[in-house]
Motif scaffolding. Structure first.
Motif, PDB file in Angstrom:
ATOM      1  N   GLN A 244     -42.348 -28.661  20.951  1.00 10.36           N
ATOM      2  CA  GLN A 244     -43.456 -28.071  21.701  1.00 10.36           C
ATOM      3  C   GLN A 244     -43.097 -28.037  23.183  1.00 10.36           C
ATOM      4  OE1 GLN A 244     -46.977 -30.455  20.806  1.00 10.36           O
ATOM      5  NE2 GLN A 244     -47.724 -28.861  19.413  1.00 10.36           N
ATOM      6  N   THR A 245     -43.410 -26.920  23.843  1.00 12.56           N
ATOM      7  CA  THR A 245     -43.151 -26.786  25.269  1.00 12.56           C
ATOM      8  C   THR A 245     -44.360 -26.142  25.940  1.00 12.56           C
ATOM      9  OG1 THR A 245     -40.792 -26.471  24.818  1.00 12.56           O
ATOM     10  CG2 THR A 245     -41.574 -25.884  27.012  1.00 12.56           C
ATOM     11  N   LYS A 246     -44.802 -26.722  27.045  1.00 16.27           N
ATOM     12  CA  LYS A 246     -45.917 -26.174  27.802  1.00 16.27           C
ATOM     13  C   LYS A 246     -45.438 -25.008  28.669  1.00 16.27           C
ATOM     14  CE  LYS A 246     -48.966 -29.224  26.417  1.00 16.27           C
ATOM     15  NZ  LYS A 246     -50.110 -28.808  25.552  1.00 16.27           N
ATOM     16  N   PRO A 247     -46.331 -24.100  29.041  1.00 17.28           N
ATOM     17  CA  PRO A 247     -45.921 -22.971  29.879  1.00 17.28           C
ATOM     18  C   PRO A 247     -45.681 -23.406  31.322  1.00 17.28           C
ATOM     19  CG  PRO A 247     -48.283 -22.910  29.552  1.00 17.28           C
ATOM     20  CD  PRO A 247     -47.770 -24.033  28.687  1.00 17.28           C
ATOM     21  N   ILE A 248     -44.967 -22.587  32.052  1.00 16.89           N
ATOM     22  CA  ILE A 248     -44.823 -22.735  33.502  1.00 16.89           C
ATOM     23  C   ILE A 248     -45.558 -21.571  34.140  1.00 16.89           C
ATOM     24  CG2 ILE A 248     -43.217 -22.840  35.441  1.00 16.89           C
ATOM     25  CD1 ILE A 248     -41.084 -23.856  33.523  1.00 16.89           C
ATOM     26  N   TRP A 249     -46.497 -21.892  35.029  1.00 13.81           N
ATOM     27  CA  TRP A 249     -47.295 -20.870  35.699  1.00 13.81           C
ATOM     28  C   TRP A 249     -46.727 -20.580  37.087  1.00 13.81           C
ATOM     29  CZ3 TRP A 249     -51.376 -18.196  33.557  1.00 13.81           C
ATOM     30  CH2 TRP A 249     -51.838 -18.670  32.312  1.00 13.81           C
ATOM     31  N   GLY A 250     -46.886 -19.353  37.514  1.00  9.73           N
ATOM     32  CA  GLY A 250     -46.398 -18.971  38.832  1.00  9.73           C
ATOM     33  C   GLY A 250     -46.995 -19.800  39.949  1.00  9.73           C
ATOM     34  N   TYR A 251     -48.264 -20.231  39.807  1.00  7.25           N
ATOM     35  CA  TYR A 251     -48.905 -20.981  40.883  1.00  7.25           C
ATOM     36  C   TYR A 251     -48.358 -22.399  41.025  1.00  7.25           C
ATOM     37  CZ  TYR A 251     -51.921 -22.309  36.897  1.00  7.25           C
ATOM     38  OH  TYR A 251     -52.397 -22.720  35.669  1.00  7.25           O
ATOM     39  N   SER A 252     -47.492 -22.825  40.090  1.00  8.46           N
ATOM     40  CA  SER A 252     -46.911 -24.167  40.195  1.00  8.46           C
ATOM     41  C   SER A 252     -45.597 -24.176  40.973  1.00  8.46           C
ATOM     42  CB  SER A 252     -46.680 -24.745  38.795  1.00  8.46           C
ATOM     43  OG  SER A 252     -45.662 -24.036  38.108  1.00  8.46           O
ATOM     44  N   LYS A 257     -46.288 -18.799  43.998  1.00 17.34           N
ATOM     45  CA  LYS A 257     -47.719 -19.069  43.944  1.00 17.34           C
ATOM     46  C   LYS A 257     -48.536 -18.109  44.799  1.00 17.34           C
ATOM     47  CE  LYS A 257     -47.819 -22.691  47.518  1.00 17.34           C
ATOM     48  NZ  LYS A 257     -48.105 -24.127  47.759  1.00 17.34           N
ATOM     49  N   THR A 258     -47.902 -17.462  45.770  1.00 16.33           N
ATOM     50  CA  THR A 258     -48.572 -16.464  46.594  1.00 16.33           C
ATOM     51  C   THR A 258     -47.649 -15.268  46.770  1.00 16.33           C
ATOM     52  OG1 THR A 258     -47.727 -17.274  48.715  1.00 16.33           O
ATOM     53  CG2 THR A 258     -49.747 -18.294  47.878  1.00 16.33           C
ATOM     54  N   TYR A 259     -48.177 -14.236  47.378  1.00 20.31           N
ATOM     55  CA  TYR A 259     -47.304 -13.126  47.728  1.00 20.31           C
ATOM     56  C   TYR A 259     -46.300 -13.579  48.777  1.00 20.31           C
ATOM     57  CZ  TYR A 259     -49.944  -9.982  44.838  1.00 20.31           C
ATOM     58  OH  TYR A 259     -50.510  -9.383  43.749  1.00 20.31           O
ATOM     59  N   PHE A 260     -45.150 -12.928  48.802  1.00 17.86           N
ATOM     60  CA  PHE A 260     -43.973 -13.401  49.501  1.00 17.86           C
ATOM     61  C   PHE A 260     -44.232 -13.605  50.991  1.00 17.86           C
ATOM     62  CE2 PHE A 260     -39.408 -12.391  50.899  1.00 17.86           C
ATOM     63  CZ  PHE A 260     -39.054 -13.724  50.820  1.00 17.86           C
ATOM     64  N   ASN A 261     -44.101 -14.866  51.429  1.00 14.02           N
ATOM     65  CA  ASN A 261     -44.274 -15.216  52.836  1.00 14.02           C
ATOM     66  C   ASN A 261     -42.951 -15.447  53.549  1.00 14.02           C
ATOM     67  OD1 ASN A 261     -47.114 -15.370  53.658  1.00 14.02           O
ATOM     68  ND2 ASN A 261     -47.314 -16.868  52.003  1.00 14.02           N
ATOM     69  N   TYR A 321     -50.924 -16.195  39.094  1.00 13.39           N
ATOM     70  CA  TYR A 321     -51.621 -16.334  37.821  1.00 13.39           C
ATOM     71  C   TYR A 321     -50.932 -15.551  36.703  1.00 13.39           C
ATOM     72  CZ  TYR A 321     -55.351 -18.942  40.015  1.00 13.39           C
ATOM     73  OH  TYR A 321     -56.070 -19.927  40.661  1.00 13.39           O
ATOM     74  N   SER A 322     -49.662 -15.857  36.504  1.00 17.72           N
ATOM     75  CA  SER A 322     -48.903 -15.331  35.370  1.00 17.72           C
ATOM     76  C   SER A 322     -47.895 -16.398  34.958  1.00 17.72           C
ATOM     77  CB  SER A 322     -48.187 -14.026  35.734  1.00 17.72           C
ATOM     78  OG  SER A 322     -47.258 -14.238  36.777  1.00 17.72           O
ATOM     79  N   THR A 323     -47.409 -16.305  33.747  1.00 13.05           N
ATOM     80  CA  THR A 323     -46.471 -17.315  33.248  1.00 13.05           C
ATOM     81  C   THR A 323     -45.034 -16.939  33.604  1.00 13.05           C
ATOM     82  OG1 THR A 323     -46.508 -16.186  31.102  1.00 13.05           O
ATOM     83  CG2 THR A 323     -47.914 -18.121  31.355  1.00 13.05           C
ATOM     84  N   LEU A 324     -44.254 -17.954  33.952  1.00 13.24           N
ATOM     85  CA  LEU A 324     -42.817 -17.795  34.194  1.00 13.24           C
ATOM     86  C   LEU A 324     -42.007 -18.262  32.996  1.00 13.24           C
ATOM     87  CD1 LEU A 324     -42.695 -19.229  37.832  1.00 13.24           C
ATOM     88  CD2 LEU A 324     -42.940 -16.834  37.134  1.00 13.24           C
ATOM     89  N   GLN A 358     -45.560 -18.378  20.369  1.00 14.80           N
ATOM     90  CA  GLN A 358     -45.472 -18.366  21.823  1.00 14.80           C
ATOM     91  C   GLN A 358     -46.719 -17.728  22.432  1.00 14.80           C
ATOM     92  OE1 GLN A 358     -41.488 -17.603  23.611  1.00 14.80           O
ATOM     93  NE2 GLN A 358     -40.950 -16.831  21.595  1.00 14.80           N
ATOM     94  N   LYS A 359     -47.006 -18.155  23.659  1.00 15.65           N
ATOM     95  CA  LYS A 359     -48.122 -17.585  24.416  1.00 15.65           C
ATOM     96  C   LYS A 359     -47.650 -17.317  25.839  1.00 15.65           C
ATOM     97  CE  LYS A 359     -51.764 -20.003  21.804  1.00 15.65           C
ATOM     98  NZ  LYS A 359     -52.946 -20.920  21.908  1.00 15.65           N
ATOM     99  N   PHE A 360     -48.118 -16.206  26.413  1.00 17.60           N
ATOM    100  CA  PHE A 360     -47.715 -15.831  27.767  1.00 17.60           C
ATOM    101  C   PHE A 360     -48.694 -14.796  28.304  1.00 17.60           C
ATOM    102  CE2 PHE A 360     -45.326 -13.635  24.473  1.00 17.60           C
ATOM    103  CZ  PHE A 360     -45.600 -12.299  24.733  1.00 17.60           C
ATOM    104  N   THR A 361     -48.650 -14.577  29.602  1.00 11.56           N
ATOM    105  CA  THR A 361     -49.519 -13.574  30.217  1.00 11.56           C
ATOM    106  C   THR A 361     -48.875 -13.038  31.485  1.00 11.56           C
ATOM    107  OG1 THR A 361     -51.711 -13.137  31.158  1.00 11.56           O
ATOM    108  CG2 THR A 361     -50.812 -15.328  31.513  1.00 11.56           C
ATOM    109  N   SER A 362     -49.143 -11.785  31.773  1.00 15.05           N
ATOM    110  CA  SER A 362     -48.693 -11.191  33.033  1.00 15.05           C
ATOM    111  C   SER A 362     -49.789 -11.258  34.094  1.00 15.05           C
ATOM    112  CB  SER A 362     -48.272  -9.733  32.822  1.00 15.05           C
ATOM    113  OG  SER A 362     -49.357  -8.960  32.328  1.00 15.05           O
TER     114      SER A 362
END
Length: 977
Positions: A244-252, A257-261, A321-324, A358-362
């Motif tokens: 079992q593996t948990k997802p990695i979210w972009g906000y982590s 986590k934000t638009y490119f700064n 708010y999308s999965t990596l 598997q589960k994922f989201t854009s």
């Protein structure tokens, strides 16, 4: 027999690694390769006991190896091979079979994966050898073809999914670069990967591993069990693995986590609530300054301003708010069984079963509403009499409105198995061995995708914001009088659910193959020893079926008379077909002299497709020359091919929705290709179009001429050094050009960058469909908006690749401290040219970073490991590095050069892994593994625009960061080493 110094040195160097290009045993039940060469100094005497003893000794020491059908005892032949053992995978920190292969030095090409969370195959993993297409590599499991993945890479290509192969069941993996079709048939153009599973364990063994990432997400747990036992003449191994593996979210991750700064300008927020006028720009219509929607994105939804455009409500945090990496649950079952009927017959059976969920989201990329899709009948604007402007409206749904993106993830379920039954043995007292077997593979895929439905979502926004269309048009555009104030109100969870839901699509592949082989290791005597022969006959059939949810293919006519898709902005790839096939293969191994051996192989493959025969012969000639016992010079020349895939032949007209920059109209409005995507006005910065592709049963095989030459040198004991040069000349390639490439080609054809009469220009003009010509509201003449792009499949492309590989292995005893083993591997693409049409000039992709899809490939990769093992063999430690060579920055891929301002190459990316294993007693091994020890993120690329939510090439790099794994392996009565 006297040991060859070369062979002995290579075997020693392989004791702890795979860097020496050696041949490892691959057939079921085979024993390790002998360290001695075939004895050419002893001649056999027919009819004597000595003669029989010599024959038996030769047969025992010779094994079937990847890259040859004839058992042999030489560990180096004309074929360069890299072997990754189970011990290598653990020591170097590889957590999956896919990761071990993707980090090999040969895997220089860019390849899609879970970070491409809005692709056709987000739930699959693959790789590109030397930048060649992912479908050009042949994958075998124990020498038998691996079943095709039911989904299509990029919506078009058939390939193999590596994500669910049980790592704890793997004994070793052999990687053979270069064309191998004369032995393995279709697909073996770039090379062959043979995954060899375990055949025996000494005692019941349990392995438990826990892992996590220092940056968060990705926590994993894995447990496996294996045991061997025998009852009389029956022997079996049974293994199981669950992970079992948990997802990695972009906000982590700080970079996503934000638009490119990190670029030349601060990041800009997403345009979540936006009204845009052609003349007036952004129109801010909220008297409450975004107060009503401020709870969105955990309080980050705020009043924003985009310099040069205007005010709106948006969020910087929406980018995250999308999965990596996907949430993943995998279960595997494996068994290998044999029954010794007598001295001349052994029955065998293998089963490998895999289940993966598997589960994922854009995230926000596919959870929005816009007037440009259906409200205005697909027109780029509507006319508002109140503002006297041509406008668009856009609305993105926040996590609070959707009920949490973790609750609306796409879901993928895969069930696959490979079953093999057969028998093998020796014909009487002769030198002829036989193997007759049947294998069946089956792979079923279910995709549950979260969707928006057009009629309900349009009704909701008609009721709440847009109102009904005003009769008649204005300058050809529909007219609406929206209630903009209602736009700036949250959508309730219940309302969101009223116009969204899941579609369920099913696809599958299957393959049947009966295979018979006759082998004779001592066919006749030559000056250098016994000649060997292998003859193989194969026959079978295969099928593919893709059955999308019917709603994905349905349309309806709305109240304005416009044809709309039932599912909002989404389509699918239907198709189904099957074919029969047969093949005949012959290999001859000829020791012409004591120092010279020749290997000849030829194969004929034939496919029956809807009553039409598609066939192709292939051949290979290999030479091994050993001038001294420490040096091998080798070379090979031959051909390879790839039969048209079932999807190439049987894919039905398949529509899809996507967005593309309209470079022609952007240029007419004053925005060149370098800024078109970020500064060109809507909708030309990102024009949504409906694409279509379809299969062609008249396709011919892709063909290739392949050759290589190199050497293996063992200058001293325990050391080996191998270098090989490889060449591919590929023709008749099936091509499907990207929409972005077609749009760029149109721009070049209009501006004189390409001859309008060239094959590329003619094809672009024919494949891109536009609406009627129009003028911008300011009077600028424009081409009609892109409405459709067709990408048919034709045998029209060519490709050439030259590459070099080098491998080094050395073991150094260090006295009472134990020993050190050093292994290094390096690959470099020296040349890579592509030609989309035979009438076009060849493109040097190493100097054209904008070339699709190879312009962003790594030119070179290098990796290596240093392993220490103590004298008592109860402690070992490994340091591993992987160096990804430089790659073009984003600006270079847009400009397609390295000379424009801001273009350039990114620095090499170097990652380090470390592991230590302790055996407190023989039956227990405890390991600590740390991957990406220095938490290295992708090289900084400031050329990405501030509207980017992943400012790095997701097909080349990842932001997963440092990972920790603690593993314990216990053997009940055996050794855990």
């Amino acid at each position: 027999m006297l040991k060859s110094k070369l062979t002995a040195a290579v075997l020693a160097a392989l004791a702890f690694g795979y860097a020496s290009a050696t041949l490892a045993a691959t057939d079921a039940g085979s024993t390790p390769a002998s360290s001695s060469p075939q004895d050419t100094s002893t001649s056999s005497q027919s009819g004597t006991q000595d003669d029989e003893a010599v024959k038996k000794a030769k047969k025992l020491e010779a094994v079937t190896v990847t890259g040859s059908l004839i058992p042999q005892s030489q560990v180096e032949t004309a074929q360069p091979v890299i072997t990754i053992t189970a011990e290598d995978m653990k020591a170097r920190g590889f957590t999956t079979v896919a990761e071990a292969l993707q980090q090999s030095s040969f895997a220089t090409g860019s390849a899609q994966g879970p970070q491409d969370n809005n692709s056709f195959t987000t739930g699959a993993k693959t790789l590109s050898l030397f930048g060649l297409p992912v479908g050009f590599t042949k994958y075998l499991i124990d020498g038998r073809p691996m079943g095709d993945f039911p989904g299509l890479y990029n919506g078009s290509d058939v390939f193999n999914n590596l994500s669910n192969i049980p790592q704890e069941m793997v004994d070793h993996i052999d990687i053979l670069p270069g064309g191998q079709s004369s032995l393995y048939g279709s697909d073996a153009i770039a090379g062959v990967v043979n995954i060899v599973l375990k055949k025996k364990v000494d005692a019941p063994t349990v392995d438990v591993r826990f892992g996590g990432l220092s940056e968060g997400g990705g926590a994993s747990q894995r447990i496996s069990f294996a045991d061997s036992f025998n009852v009389g003449k029956f022997n079996t191994l049974i293994g199981a693995q669950y992970e079992q593996t948990k997802p990695i979210w972009g906000y982590s991750r700080s970079l996503t986590k934000t638009y490119f700064n990190g670029g030349s300008e601060p990041g800009v927020a997403s345009r979540d609530y936006l009204v845009t006028g052609y003349f007036s720009g952004y129109q801010f219509e909220d008297p409450n300054n975004c107060a009503n929607v401020s709870a969105g994105y955990n309080g980050d939804e705020k009043f924003r301003n985009r310099p040069g455009h205007g005010d709106y409500c948006g969020s910087l945090a929406s980018a995250g708010y999308s999965t990596l990496a996907n949430q993943d649950t995998t279960a595997n079952l494996y068994s290998h069984s044999t029954f010794d009927v007598n001295d001349n017959l052994q029955l065998y059976g293998d089963l490998l079963y895999n289940y993966e969920e598997q589960k994922f989201t854009s995230g926000t990329n596919t959870t929005f509403w816009s007037t440009g899709i259906a409200t205005a009948g697909g027109a780029p604007y509507f006319y508002d009499p109140a503002t006297q402007d041509f406008e668009t409206v856009q609305r993105i749904f926040t996590p609070e409105e959707v009920g949490g993106y973790q609750n609306i993830m796409n879901k993928q379920y895969e069930n696959s198995y490979l079953l093999t039954l057969g028998g093998k043995g020796t014909i009487g007292q002769s030198n002829w061995d036989y193997d007759l077997g049947f294998s069946h593979s089956d792979d079923k895929l279910i995709n549950r995708d979260f969707q928006r439905f057009t009629a309900p979502i349009e009704k909701y926004f008609a009721d709440h914001v847009m109102g009904q269309a005003i009769p008649g048009t204005y300058s050809g555009y529909p007219q609406f009088s929206p209630n903009y104030a209602n736009l700036y109100h949250p959508v309730s969870n219940a309302d969101f659910r009223s116009f969204t839901g899941y579609t369920t699509s099913n696809s599958k592949t299957w393959d049947n193959m009966t295979r018979g082989q006759l082998t004779n290791q001592s066919l006749f005597r030559l000056a250098g020893g016994d000649a060997g022969i292998a003859v193989v006959l194969e026959g079978g059939n295969q099928g593919w079926d893709s059955s999308p949810d019917p709603r994905l293919l349905q349309t309806y006519v709305d109240q304005y008379g416009n044809t709309q898709s039932v599912v909002y902005g989404t389509s699918a790839t239907p198709g189904a077909g099957h074919r029969s096939r047969y093949a005949a293969t012959t290999e001859l191994r000829l020791p012409l002299m004591e120092q010279v051996t020749m290997d000849l192989s030829g194969r004929y493959d034939s496919y029956n497709v809807e009553g039409k025969t598609v066939s192709h012969p292939t051949f290979n000639v290999g030479i091994e020359y050993r001038p001294v016992d420490t040096l091998l010079l080798r070379g090979r020349y031959g051909s390879a091919f790839k039969a048209p895939t079932l999807a190439d032949e049987f894919q039905r007209p398949s529509g899809y929705y996507n967005s593309v920059t309209d470079y022609v109209n952007c240029a007419r409005l004053g925005y060149g290709p370098d800024v078109a995507a970020s500064k060109c006005p809507y909708p030309y910065d990102s024009t949504q179009y409906q694409g279509q592709t379809y299969g062609n049963p008249n396709l011919e095989p892709i063909t290739a001429k392949v050759w290589s030459y190199g050497f293996v040198w063992a200058p001293i004991e325990h050391m080996s050094f191998a270098v090989d040069y490889l060449h591919w000349d590929i023709n008749n390639e099936v091509s499907q050009i990207s929409a972005d490439q077609l749009s760029r080609t149109e721009y070049l054809c209009e501006t004189g960058g390409l001859d309008p009469n060239s094959g590329s220009c003619v094809a672009a003009f024919n494949l891109v469909t536009r609406g009627a010509g129009t003028t911008a509201p300011d009077g600028t003449p424009l081409l009609g908006q892109i409405t459709n792009i067709t990408t048919p499949k034709l045998n029209i492309a060519n490709e050439q690749v030259n590459a070099i590989t080098a491998n080094f292995g050395y073991i150094r005893p260090i006295g009472y401290l134990g020993s050190l083993a050093l292994n290094l591997s390096y690959s470099d693409e020296l040349k890579h040219t592509t030609q989309d049409y035979i009438t076009d000039p060849k493109i040097d992709v190493l100097r054209h970073p904008g070339a699709y899809p190879n312009g962003t490939d790594f030119k070179s990769k290098a990796n290596g490991s240093l392993t220490w093992t103590n004298t008592g063999d109860n402690w070992s430690a490994t340091v591993y590095f992987n160096r990804y060579g430089s790659s073009p920055n984003y600006a270079a891929t847009i400009a397609d050069n390295y000379t424009d301002p801001g273009t350039g190459r990114l620095a090499p990316w170097i990652l380090y892994n470390a592991s230590v294993t302790y055996n407190p007693f023989k039956s227990l091994a405890i390991s600590l593994l740390v991957n990406n020890v220095f938490n290295k993120m992708p090289p900084k690329d400031d050329s990405y625009p501030n509207t980017t939510n992943s400012p790095y090439n997701t097909d080349n790099y990842n932001v997963y960061g440092r990972a920790y794994y603690l593993e314990a392996k216990y053997s009940f009565g055996g050794s855990a080493k």
